[in-house]
Scaffold this active site. Structure first.
Site: not given
Length: 481
Positions: A250, A284
């Site tokens: 990720e 994020c």
């Protein structure tokens, strides 16, 4: 001067002194040293890997009730100590206390969820095309997994990697971010008392160049789950694929938030402020690209500027603070660099743009908004990872959708609209792993899959039942009569 408390690594069921130690400094109050945390050397990393490898055969075939009980115990203690752990999180990472307590609560719920998953393991039993033959399809633990976690969610992300790994029978070596070892250590201390056999869970703190590289390159580590920067993630992928280890990444995001002419203006402003600036923009999933159609553009810019006047920047533990500090001096310098870039490229500074003076010395930055920016500008294309956002004007929905998808990333994307037509079209045609309609781009549940597309993610999804795709391998067994 009072000597700071030392916090050791956890290897093979024992607390082990580090080869060195580093101070964990509160970004809201630089005079506050939370403690000195161990830095592992290569020998200690290898010892943790060997301990996990030795524990794997027995643990991977252990009873599901024992796994359930241990994971549930971890979740119960986290939830019981949420205010204490939330205070620690706010001190070391800079999230406001309410946000920090919310993150701790999420971590506790994650362990509770995966405790339940231990009892919900399933497979398939089907007939073969050959008479007298049956087929069993089952899932087994992957093996030893190295978990490399970032600084922006110092307890939730370790939780959503550790809990499924242990639930499905794997053994773990955790390497938390160097900036925020405190929450990882506290979590490890809870896990150490939850009933897992020695070697099943190990904590090795330290630098990425030492600990991270050793985990990634070790032939005894069967999989790596990493959350962090794009550059590091891509190098991890190369190393893991070269030795045929499983890898889950990720990484970055440049998440778009579309505001259409028909949007509720007040709602659109609030979700944009939440997306772009809360958690100091250090998510994020944060949206730093606000793509606004022409009919509502001017009203939206004006309303955003007015709303930002009421955002209070300050000490993360102080009541009434909306946004705490950025996490470090290096992050503050990066944010300021991009603010300078935005101005040099010709974007108009609407709000913020500088550091904020508070009662304590810390890394405080005013939430910053640009307007009159172009899609080609660096502030529109590169991840800043701070409380900095820019508004881009477009003609209509079609132009907004095209601009939203014009990025190397694809983690989260949002749209503010009262049109069911556009909402449904955007859900289908957004090139992102997660789509939000009339909600902030940041903010996800713990029991459903998390992940993106394109340069944001690689490998299978995290969280929820989809976590089994990474932490297990499928076995097909044929049984003759």
């Amino acid at each position: 001067m009072t000597t700071a408390k030392r916090y050791d690594n956890f290897i093979n069921g024992e607390w082990v002194a580090g080869a060195d130690y580093s101070a964990n400094i509160n970004p809201s109050e630089l005079s506050d040293n939370i403690g000195d945390y161990a830095k592992a050397d290569l020998t200690q990393v290898n010892a943790a890997i060997d301990a996990a490898r030795a524990a794997f055969p027995a643990y991977s075939t252990s009873g599901i009730q024992a796994r359930h009980d241990s994971l549930d115990k971890v979740g119960t203690e986290i939830l019981a100590r949420r205010e204490e752990l939330g205070t620690l999180l706010a001190r070391e990472e800079g999230k406001t206390l309410p946000e920090a307590i919310g993150e701790v609560t999420r971590a506790g719920n994650i362990f509770k969820f995966f405790a339940g998953e231990c009892l919900r393991l399933s497979g398939d039993y089907v007939p073969s095309v050959r008479p007298g033959v049956n087929v069993e399809v089952t899932r087994e633990a992957l093996g030893v997994v190295g978990l490399i976690t970032p600084w922006n969610f110092p307890i939730a992300i370790p939780a959503w990697k550790i809990a499924p790994a242990l639930a499905y029978g794997n053994c773990v070596v955790l390497k938390p971010a160097d900036l925020v070892p405190g929450c990882a250590w506290a979590l490890a201390e809870i896990i150490s008392r939850a009933g897992f056999p020695a070697g099943v869970f190990n904590l090795v703190m330290g630098s990425g160049r030492v600990v991270g590289d050793a985990l990634v390159q070790s032939p005894k580590v069967d999989g790596i789950s990493f959350t962090g920067s794009v550059g590091v993630g891509r190098q991890i992928a190369v190393n893991c694929v070269s030795r045929q280890a499983k890898v889950q990444l990720e990484m970055g995001g440049k998440n778009p938030q579309i505001i259409l002419d028909d949007a509720d203006l007040k709602q659109a402003v609030e979700l944009s402020v939440q997306s772009a600036f809360y958690s100091t923009g250090q998510r994020c999933t944060a949206s730093s690209r606000l793509i606004v159609t022409a009919g509502i553009h001017d009203k939206f810019v004006e309303a955003m500027a007015e709303r930002m006047k009421s955002i209070k920047v300050g000490h993360a533990l102080k009541a009434g603070t909306d946004i705490g500090p950025v996490v470090s001096q290096a992050q503050l310098e990066q944010d300021m660099k991009y603010i300078d870039i935005g101005q040099s490229e010709g974007a108009r500074l609407v709000s913020g743009g500088g550091v904020v003076t508070c009662d304590t010395e810390g890394y405080f930055l005013a939430p910053t908004l640009f307007a009159d920016s172009e899609a080609s500008m660096r502030i529109s294309r590169e991840e800043i990872f701070g409380p900095v956002a820019n508004i881009v004007r477009v003609a209509d929905y079609e132009a907004a959708l095209a601009m939203a998808n014009d990025t190397e990333f694809g983690l989260s994307a949002g749209i503010a609209t009262t049109s069911l037509k556009y909402a449904n079209h955007f859900k289908r045609h957004s090139q992102a792993g997660m789509v939000m309609v009339n909600l902030p781009t940041a903010g996800v549940d713990y029991h459903v899959p998390f992940g993106g597309r394109k340069g944001s993610s690689y490998g299978s999804r995290e969280q929820g039942r989809y976590a089994q795709e990474f932490y297990t391998v499928v076995k097909t067994a044929y049984i003759g009569s």
